[in-house]
Design an enzyme around this catalytic site. Structure first.
Site, mmCIF file in Angstrom:
data_model
loop_
_atom_site.group_PDB
_atom_site.id
_atom_site.type_symbol
_atom_site.label_atom_id
_atom_site.label_comp_id
_atom_site.label_asym_id
_atom_site.label_seq_id
_atom_site.Cartn_x
_atom_site.Cartn_y
_atom_site.Cartn_z
ATOM 1 N N GLN A 38 0.797 -1.226 0.000
ATOM 2 C CA GLN A 38 0.000 0.000 0.000
ATOM 3 C C GLN A 38 0.832 1.279 0.000
ATOM 4 O O GLN A 38 0.310 2.343 -0.327
ATOM 5 C CB GLN A 38 -0.951 0.000 1.206
ATOM 6 C CG GLN A 38 -2.030 -1.061 1.094
ATOM 7 C CD GLN A 38 -2.897 -1.134 2.322
ATOM 8 O OE1 GLN A 38 -2.526 -1.763 3.308
ATOM 9 N NE2 GLN A 38 -4.046 -0.513 2.299
ATOM 10 N N HIS A 58 -2.030 -5.236 -12.728
ATOM 11 C CA HIS A 58 -1.521 -5.036 -14.090
ATOM 12 C C HIS A 58 -2.406 -5.727 -15.133
ATOM 13 O O HIS A 58 -2.573 -5.232 -16.238
ATOM 14 C CB HIS A 58 -0.081 -5.559 -14.210
ATOM 15 C CG HIS A 58 0.894 -4.726 -13.431
ATOM 16 N ND1 HIS A 58 2.084 -5.229 -12.937
ATOM 17 C CD2 HIS A 58 0.855 -3.428 -13.052
ATOM 18 C CE1 HIS A 58 2.735 -4.272 -12.288
ATOM 19 N NE2 HIS A 58 2.009 -3.170 -12.334
ATOM 20 N N ASP A 71 2.341 0.471 -8.150
ATOM 21 C CA ASP A 71 3.694 0.515 -8.727
ATOM 22 C C ASP A 71 4.573 1.553 -8.018
ATOM 23 O O ASP A 71 5.767 1.332 -7.816
ATOM 24 C CB ASP A 71 3.638 0.862 -10.225
ATOM 25 C CG ASP A 71 3.066 -0.289 -11.055
ATOM 26 O OD1 ASP A 71 2.712 -1.336 -10.464
ATOM 27 O OD2 ASP A 71 2.973 -0.134 -12.296
ATOM 28 N N ARG A 96 4.008 0.031 13.056
ATOM 29 C CA ARG A 96 3.719 -1.280 12.478
ATOM 30 C C ARG A 96 3.776 -1.173 10.956
ATOM 31 O O ARG A 96 3.087 -0.345 10.363
ATOM 32 C CB ARG A 96 2.339 -1.759 12.925
ATOM 33 C CG ARG A 96 1.933 -3.051 12.278
ATOM 34 C CD ARG A 96 0.592 -3.593 12.760
ATOM 35 N NE ARG A 96 0.299 -4.765 11.961
ATOM 36 C CZ ARG A 96 -0.787 -4.938 11.202
ATOM 37 N NH1 ARG A 96 -1.742 -4.026 11.175
ATOM 38 N NH2 ARG A 96 -0.933 -6.014 10.473
ATOM 39 N N HIS A 141 1.279 -9.246 4.688
ATOM 40 C CA HIS A 141 0.111 -8.360 4.563
ATOM 41 C C HIS A 141 -0.357 -8.428 3.100
ATOM 42 O O HIS A 141 -0.309 -7.445 2.372
ATOM 43 C CB HIS A 141 0.480 -6.940 5.001
ATOM 44 C CG HIS A 141 -0.702 -6.091 5.377
ATOM 45 N ND1 HIS A 141 -0.810 -5.454 6.593
ATOM 46 C CD2 HIS A 141 -1.816 -5.767 4.692
ATOM 47 C CE1 HIS A 141 -1.950 -4.773 6.638
ATOM 48 N NE2 HIS A 141 -2.578 -4.944 5.498
ATOM 49 N N ASN A 185 -1.573 -10.701 8.593
ATOM 50 C CA ASN A 185 -2.546 -9.647 8.771
ATOM 51 C C ASN A 185 -3.891 -10.083 8.209
ATOM 52 O O ASN A 185 -4.014 -10.356 7.018
ATOM 53 C CB ASN A 185 -2.112 -8.376 8.040
ATOM 54 C CG ASN A 185 -3.148 -7.277 8.199
ATOM 55 O OD1 ASN A 185 -3.279 -6.695 9.280
ATOM 56 N ND2 ASN A 185 -3.915 -7.013 7.143
ATOM 57 N N GLU A 186 -4.896 -10.160 9.064
ATOM 58 C CA GLU A 186 -6.281 -10.381 8.664
ATOM 59 C C GLU A 186 -6.517 -11.636 7.810
ATOM 60 O O GLU A 186 -6.801 -11.543 6.608
ATOM 61 C CB GLU A 186 -6.832 -9.148 7.924
ATOM 62 C CG GLU A 186 -6.899 -7.918 8.808
ATOM 63 C CD GLU A 186 -7.595 -6.728 8.133
ATOM 64 O OE1 GLU A 186 -7.895 -6.798 6.938
ATOM 65 O OE2 GLU A 186 -7.826 -5.731 8.826
ATOM 66 N N ASN A 328 -7.387 -6.101 14.526
ATOM 67 C CA ASN A 328 -7.729 -4.977 13.658
ATOM 68 C C ASN A 328 -9.214 -4.732 13.824
ATOM 69 O O ASN A 328 -10.025 -5.626 13.576
ATOM 70 C CB ASN A 328 -7.420 -5.282 12.188
ATOM 71 C CG ASN A 328 -5.936 -5.217 11.891
ATOM 72 O OD1 ASN A 328 -5.131 -4.928 12.778
ATOM 73 N ND2 ASN A 328 -5.570 -5.473 10.651
ATOM 74 N N TYR A 330 -12.538 -1.936 13.289
ATOM 75 C CA TYR A 330 -13.008 -0.712 12.653
ATOM 76 C C TYR A 330 -14.432 -0.329 13.009
ATOM 77 O O TYR A 330 -14.767 0.837 13.096
ATOM 78 C CB TYR A 330 -12.890 -0.838 11.126
ATOM 79 C CG TYR A 330 -11.465 -0.748 10.629
ATOM 80 C CD1 TYR A 330 -10.923 0.479 10.264
ATOM 81 C CD2 TYR A 330 -10.659 -1.875 10.544
ATOM 82 C CE1 TYR A 330 -9.615 0.581 9.818
ATOM 83 C CE2 TYR A 330 -9.348 -1.784 10.100
ATOM 84 C CZ TYR A 330 -8.832 -0.552 9.741
ATOM 85 O OH TYR A 330 -7.533 -0.455 9.311
ATOM 86 N N GLU A 398 -4.758 -2.206 14.166
ATOM 87 C CA GLU A 398 -5.309 -1.242 13.195
ATOM 88 C C GLU A 398 -6.618 -0.703 13.727
ATOM 89 O O GLU A 398 -7.384 -1.436 14.358
ATOM 90 C CB GLU A 398 -5.619 -1.884 11.831
ATOM 91 C CG GLU A 398 -4.431 -2.153 10.961
ATOM 92 C CD GLU A 398 -4.814 -2.727 9.602
ATOM 93 O OE1 GLU A 398 -5.943 -2.474 9.124
ATOM 94 O OE2 GLU A 398 -3.974 -3.445 9.033
#
Ligand SMILES: *[C@@H]1O[C@H](CO)[C@@H](O)[C@H](O)[C@H]1NC(C)=O
Length: 506
Positions: A38, A58, A71, A96, A141, A185-186, A328, A330, A398
């Site tokens: 990310q 892509h 990219d 993190r 991740h 992660n997740e 994590n 939210y 998170e």
């Protein structure tokens, strides 16, 4: 009804009075979180290998809201010193981030380690350590080397071995400085969204078995990496190794028994698949869900359950294999046995669960369709896990809020969200939950997966059109900095400056 309203008004009044005096412990780790794909960019520099996000973005740009890709992203590959400067501006205790598997092992397998990839992470980690910022590294991740995907990825029973070998390289290279390790992660987003659905790479959409096969091998891979760390590296390096699972609060819509049961089954499918084998006393996949899937599989003509089992040996190997539970978190959803149902494909995980879900209209909306500010959701989720799994050590790895790019730097909704979340964290600490740290998502704007750059989660705004990917603190960055430095949440604090500078001697 009237009494309830009066009581809850009174409770709000009281908690407003005490909130000002409540403090976060001095050793509580405040940080922010990001992930490699990310933010890093540098997708093909030096000998970096291709990963599943490189490949999907892509070859399938139509799947991405703004047809963008990672990219270049925030170009942390070239801007890592600025990133660490931002951590210093905020006064973070910890940061993190994740390691890109294909940057370290271009082939995915451990026969060849990339010197350039290792050098990049050494520089990044050394820069954090130089300023006393605790690095917290996630091994995976979501960016699997494409070659390993071609060989079956998480659906392959060889996956645990591939992951263990990669983990050992990372522990050996960075474990002298990294003392907080997160394997995955997740898992829900990896397995359900990537294998059982089409909302994350590799968008396999194998609805009947994809999630369950992936879950089994992911959990085994986690345990292998954990044991490798525990047996080989921990004695000299002295760190901890855990896993991060997405746990939004899922409660019953009404007080009916049916809704309570529906909520429990939905929790088992959302996070129990990954948490239960590791953190429960009994081990293995969640019992009620296992039974439902076994029964439906038989009815549907499968020779064995679509959900694989753990052997007794595997069950013992996995149970207890984590030093902490990374959460994590939210938002929250309300689960109903009969209402709000959608037509899931049959068979699939959520057809197995067979429940509906909703959110309340009064919960403030973020830009991401799945995200609202639900009251006390951190407290509800952590208290549930705390009781269910006998009080493990937690980190919130998170928690954050999204906006559109045009909303700029005046992010009052994000400030409302963080203040509410951190008050919920204080409620957890008051209740005796062993919660050791909180990582806000995110340090800066970044590539929000299939949503590209259309949803922004940063404490810092990133100008993706500028050559240097210029980072500018939002109002929320000043508020977070104030919370960290005072260890309290002042509901009236209004930042009076738009410039952040680093204190001498930080
Ligand atoms: C995903 O798979 C289901 C079940 O086979 C199918 O009905 C659906 O159209 C697929 N969706 C996509 C986007 O491939």
């Amino acid at each position: 009804m009237k009494t309830t309203i009066l009581l809850s008004l009174f409770a709000t009044f009281c908690s407003a009075l005490v909130q000002r005096d409540r403090r976060f412990p001095d050793d509580f780790l405040f940080g922010t979180a990001t992930s490699a794909y990310q933010i890093e960019g540098g997708w093909n520099v030096d000998d970096k290998g291709e990963n599943i996000w490189d490949r999907m973005m892509h070859t399938n740009p139509d799947a991405i809201t703004d047809r963008s890709n990672g990219d270049v992203a925030a170009d942390t590959y070239n801007n890592y010193k600025r990133d660490v400067e931002m951590m210093r501006e905020l006064g973070l205790d910890a940061y993190r981030f994740s390691l890109s598997w294909s940057r370290i092992l271009p082939n995915g397998l451990a026969n060849k380690v990339s010197d350039a990839g290792v050098a990049f992470y050494n520089n990044y980690i050394n820069e954090m350590v130089k300023y006393n910022i605790t690095p917290m590294a996630t091994l995976y991740h979501w960016d699997l080397p494409q070659k390993l995907q071609d060989l079956g990825g998480f659906a392959s029973p060889l996956f645990p071995e591939w992951f263990e070998n990669y983990a050992k390289v990372a522990f050996a290279q960075f474990g002298d400085r990294v003392k907080h390790w997160i394997t995955f992660n997740e898992p829900r987003e990896i397995c359900y969204e990537g294998y059982g659905h089409f909302t994350k790479a590799p968008i396999l959409n194998v609805t009947d078995v994809g999630t369950y096969y992936c879950a089994k091998h992911l959990v085994m891979a986690h345990a292998k990496a954990y044991h490798a760390y525990n047996d080989i590296f921990k004695p000299t390096q002295g760190g901890v190794c855990g896993i991060t699972i997405s746990v939004n609060w899922l409660g019953p819509l009404t007080d009916s028994e049916e809704d309570f049961f529906a909520a429990e089954i939905r929790r088992q499918a959302e996070w129990g698949l990954y948490a239960e084998p590791i953190f429960s006393e009994k081990g293995g996949f969640p019992q009620e869900l296992s039974k439902i899937v076994a029964r439906k599989s038989a009815e549907q003509g499968y020779p064995t359950s679509r959900m694989p089992a753990f052997t007794e040996e595997e069950r013992k190997y996995v149970r207890g294999a984590s030093d902490f539970f990374g959460v994590n978190h939210y938002t929250a959803f309300l689960i109903s046995a009969n209402e709000y149902k959608v037509n899931w494909p049959v068979p699939s995980v959520f057809a197995d669960v067979d429940a509906g879900l909703t959110m309340l209209p009064e919960w403030e909306k973020a830009v991401s369709v799945w995200l609202r500010r639900a009251p006390h959701s951190i407290y509800k989720a952590l208290m549930h896990l705390h009781k269910k799994y006998n009080g493990p050590i937690f980190y919130i790895t998170e928690n954050g809020w999204s906006q559109i790019p045009e909303d700029g730097c005046e992010d009052d909704a994000r400030i409302r969200y963080y203040r509410a979340a951190l008050n919920s964290v204080l409620d957890c600490l008051d209740a005796g939950v062993d919660l050791r740290g909180y990582m806000a998502w995110s340090l800066m704007d970044n590539l929000e997966w299939m949503e590209g750059y259309t949803e922004r989660f940063g404490l810092y705004e990133v100008d993706f059109a500028s050559p240097k990917k210029t980072r500018t603190p939002r109002k929320s960055a000043f508020v977070y900095k104030h919370i960290i430095s005072t260890r309290t949440i002042d509901p009236d604090y209004e930042p009076h400056t738009r410039t952040m500078w680093i204190d001498e001697g930080h």
